[in-house]
Scaffold this motif. Structure first.
Motif, PDB file in Angstrom:
ATOM      1  N   ASP A 193      -8.805  10.536  -7.578  1.00 48.04           N
ATOM      2  CA  ASP A 193     -10.046  11.352  -7.390  1.00 48.04           C
ATOM      3  C   ASP A 193     -10.182  12.302  -8.455  1.00 48.04           C
ATOM      4  N   SER A 194      -9.381  12.712  -9.132  1.00 44.27           N
ATOM      5  CA  SER A 194      -9.551  13.639 -10.146  1.00 44.27           C
ATOM      6  C   SER A 194     -10.126  12.778 -11.419  1.00 44.27           C
ATOM      7  N   LEU A 195      -9.497  11.376 -11.885  1.00 45.78           N
ATOM      8  CA  LEU A 195     -10.023  10.604 -12.775  1.00 45.78           C
ATOM      9  C   LEU A 195     -11.269  10.283 -12.186  1.00 45.78           C
ATOM     10  N   LEU A 196     -11.884   9.981 -11.267  1.00 48.41           N
ATOM     11  CA  LEU A 196     -13.194   9.714 -10.737  1.00 48.41           C
ATOM     12  C   LEU A 196     -14.141  10.938 -10.975  1.00 48.41           C
ATOM     13  N   GLN A 197     -13.553  11.881 -10.487  1.00 52.63           N
ATOM     14  CA  GLN A 197     -14.510  13.247 -10.933  1.00 52.63           C
ATOM     15  C   GLN A 197     -14.654  13.480 -12.460  1.00 52.63           C
ATOM     16  N   SER A 198     -13.531  13.341 -13.245  1.00 53.21           N
ATOM     17  CA  SER A 198     -13.728  13.748 -14.501  1.00 53.21           C
ATOM     18  C   SER A 198     -14.729  12.496 -15.321  1.00 53.21           C
ATOM     19  N   SER A 199     -14.450  11.342 -14.948  1.00 53.13           N
ATOM     20  CA  SER A 199     -15.386  10.324 -15.376  1.00 53.13           C
ATOM     21  C   SER A 199     -17.138  10.605 -14.915  1.00 53.13           C
ATOM     22  N   ALA A 200     -17.266  11.010 -13.871  1.00 48.93           N
ATOM     23  CA  ALA A 200     -18.476  11.347 -13.192  1.00 48.93           C
ATOM     24  C   ALA A 200     -19.171  12.500 -14.217  1.00 48.93           C
ATOM     25  N   GLU A 201     -18.401  13.431 -14.593  1.00 49.49           N
ATOM     26  CA  GLU A 201     -18.674  14.483 -15.367  1.00 49.49           C
ATOM     27  C   GLU A 201     -18.551  14.530 -16.792  1.00 49.49           C
ATOM     28  N   ALA A 202     -18.362  13.213 -17.217  1.00 53.80           N
ATOM     29  CA  ALA A 202     -18.090  12.694 -18.638  1.00 53.80           C
ATOM     30  C   ALA A 202     -17.263  13.830 -19.453  1.00 53.80           C
ATOM     31  N   VAL A 203     -16.213  14.041 -18.726  1.00 54.66           N
ATOM     32  CA  VAL A 203     -15.331  14.892 -19.372  1.00 54.66           C
ATOM     33  C   VAL A 203     -14.429  13.985 -20.658  1.00 54.66           C
ATOM     34  N   GLY A 219      -5.211  15.849 -19.155  1.00 55.71           N
ATOM     35  CA  GLY A 219      -4.551  17.044 -18.909  1.00 55.71           C
ATOM     36  C   GLY A 219      -4.552  17.581 -17.291  1.00 55.71           C
ATOM     37  N   LYS A 220      -5.609  17.336 -16.973  1.00 55.22           N
ATOM     38  CA  LYS A 220      -5.736  17.735 -15.343  1.00 55.22           C
ATOM     39  C   LYS A 220      -4.759  16.832 -14.442  1.00 55.22           C
ATOM     40  N   LEU A 221      -4.501  15.933 -14.942  1.00 55.67           N
ATOM     41  CA  LEU A 221      -3.654  14.990 -13.953  1.00 55.67           C
ATOM     42  C   LEU A 221      -2.186  15.503 -13.650  1.00 55.67           C
ATOM     43  N   THR A 222      -1.638  16.306 -14.551  1.00 59.35           N
ATOM     44  CA  THR A 222      -0.288  16.778 -14.271  1.00 59.35           C
ATOM     45  C   THR A 222      -0.345  17.730 -13.166  1.00 59.35           C
ATOM     46  N   ASP A 223      -1.293  18.916 -13.268  1.00 63.00           N
ATOM     47  CA  ASP A 223      -1.421  19.740 -12.379  1.00 63.00           C
ATOM     48  C   ASP A 223      -1.740  19.165 -11.055  1.00 63.00           C
ATOM     49  N   VAL A 224      -2.292  18.079 -10.860  1.00 65.50           N
ATOM     50  CA  VAL A 224      -3.082  17.361  -9.841  1.00 65.50           C
ATOM     51  C   VAL A 224      -1.809  16.726  -8.915  1.00 65.50           C
ATOM     52  N   ALA A 225      -0.858  15.999  -9.884  1.00 69.54           N
ATOM     53  CA  ALA A 225       0.216  15.344  -9.393  1.00 69.54           C
ATOM     54  C   ALA A 225       1.190  16.066  -8.715  1.00 69.54           C
ATOM     55  N   LEU A 226       1.596  17.396  -9.744  1.00 75.47           N
ATOM     56  CA  LEU A 226       2.486  18.387  -9.076  1.00 75.47           C
ATOM     57  C   LEU A 226       2.209  18.580  -7.786  1.00 75.47           C
ATOM     58  N   ALA A 227       0.727  19.154  -7.627  1.00 71.11           N
ATOM     59  CA  ALA A 227       0.157  19.916  -6.329  1.00 71.11           C
ATOM     60  C   ALA A 227       0.393  18.747  -5.071  1.00 71.11           C
ATOM     61  N   GLY A 228       0.096  17.418  -5.404  1.00 69.21           N
ATOM     62  CA  GLY A 228       0.193  16.448  -4.662  1.00 69.21           C
ATOM     63  C   GLY A 228       1.611  16.191  -3.839  1.00 69.21           C
ATOM     64  N   THR A 287       8.717  10.567  -7.192  1.00 73.54           N
ATOM     65  CA  THR A 287       8.663   9.573  -8.143  1.00 73.54           C
ATOM     66  C   THR A 287       7.408   9.195  -8.681  1.00 73.54           C
ATOM     67  N   ALA A 288       6.267   9.282  -7.850  1.00 73.46           N
ATOM     68  CA  ALA A 288       5.200   8.925  -8.259  1.00 73.46           C
ATOM     69  C   ALA A 288       4.687  10.151  -9.521  1.00 73.46           C
ATOM     70  N   GLN A 289       4.987  11.408  -8.989  1.00 71.66           N
ATOM     71  CA  GLN A 289       4.646  12.320  -9.794  1.00 71.66           C
ATOM     72  C   GLN A 289       5.257  12.486 -11.183  1.00 71.66           C
ATOM     73  N   LEU A 290       6.738  11.923 -10.994  1.00 69.64           N
ATOM     74  CA  LEU A 290       7.603  12.018 -12.360  1.00 69.64           C
ATOM     75  C   LEU A 290       6.828  11.096 -13.272  1.00 69.64           C
ATOM     76  N   MET A 291       6.357   9.709 -12.598  1.00 75.22           N
ATOM     77  CA  MET A 291       5.849   8.546 -13.721  1.00 75.22           C
ATOM     78  C   MET A 291       4.585   8.887 -14.171  1.00 75.22           C
ATOM     79  N   ILE A 292       3.881   9.687 -13.250  1.00 72.71           N
ATOM     80  CA  ILE A 292       2.374   9.814 -13.698  1.00 72.71           C
ATOM     81  C   ILE A 292       2.572  11.176 -15.012  1.00 72.71           C
ATOM     82  N   CYS A 293       3.258  12.092 -14.465  1.00 74.80           N
ATOM     83  CA  CYS A 293       3.344  12.770 -15.498  1.00 74.80           C
ATOM     84  C   CYS A 293       4.013  12.697 -17.091  1.00 74.80           C
TER      85      CYS A 293
END
Length: 215
Positions: A138-148, A155-164, A195-201
């Motif tokens: 969801d974060s990647l889709l939002q970033s792409s929609a906002e042309a980030v 950079g946003k994904l680390t916090d998103v993965a940790l929160a998840g 482990t998903a969080q660790l790998m993504i980070c």
């Protein structure tokens, strides 16, 4: 710099390191509400990928993800092998004949995660790795929609993965062995989400490092 499959050997290595460095903690999580073999099974798949890493680095993304998916499905075994295999094979199918900018990758990854949901008959809120994978998609889709810009999106994904990952602590498991514990599964972080969080980070950290390096 362009993010090409030539990065795969290094990406596989940082994933291997992240799981190895946290193996004791994850095994303790898995022993609390699962079978206790999640790390061992995952590492078996990662070792198989390490043996193929040079070959994978010479492929295009679609072909590499297909091979990764098949390898994980046959070497990890169990639910994790099936689900991660499905993720990468669905990404491979979605990526064919596409150049992968941020928008395209976000869509490809989201399709992979959707395939995992269908395969596992699960969704966010059920104390699984999807509680990490879906918010990241969801974060990647939002970033792409906002042309980030890509570094900002990553950079946003680390916090998103940790929160998840952390969100699974207060959930009651409805899938896998943990579901038999019912209310007693509450209070424990899900090992698959961890482990998903660790790998993504680990992936994000390496990509940001490479993007910041002078060309």
């Amino acid at each position: 710099m362009q993010l090409t499959p030539q990065l795969l050997p290094d990406l596989i290595q940082v994933i291997a390191d992240a799981i190895e460095n946290n193996a004791e903690e994850v095994t303790a999580l898995d022993q609390a509400i699962g079978d206790g073999d999640h790390v061992f099974n995952l590492q078996r798949g990662i070792q198989a990928l390490k043996a193929q890493s040079a070959e994978l680095g010479q492929m295009d993304w679609a072909a590499a993800w297909q091979k990764i998916g098949m390898t994980l499905m046959t070497t990890i075994g169990g639910a994790s092998g099936s689900l991660y295999g499905t993720l990468f094979m669905a990404m491979s199918k979605a990526a064919r004949d596409r150049s992968l900018d941020l928008r395209a990758f976000a869509e490809v990854y989201a399709q992979g995660v959707e395939a995992v949901k269908q395969r596992g008959k699960a969704d966010v809120g059920e104390k699984t790795m999807l509680d990490v994978l879906v918010p990241v998609a969801d974060s990647l889709l939002q970033s792409s929609a906002e042309a980030v810009e890509l570094p900002v999106a990553l950079g946003k994904l680390t916090d998103v993965a940790l929160a998840g990952m952390e969100s699974t602590r207060d959930m009651v498991a409805t899938k896998g062995r943990a579901s038999f514990l019912e209310e007693r599964s509450r209070g424990h972080i899900d090992a698959g989400a961890k482990t998903a969080q660790l790998m993504i980070c680990a992936i994000v950290a390496l990509l940001l490092e490479r993007l910041a390096a002078p060309t």
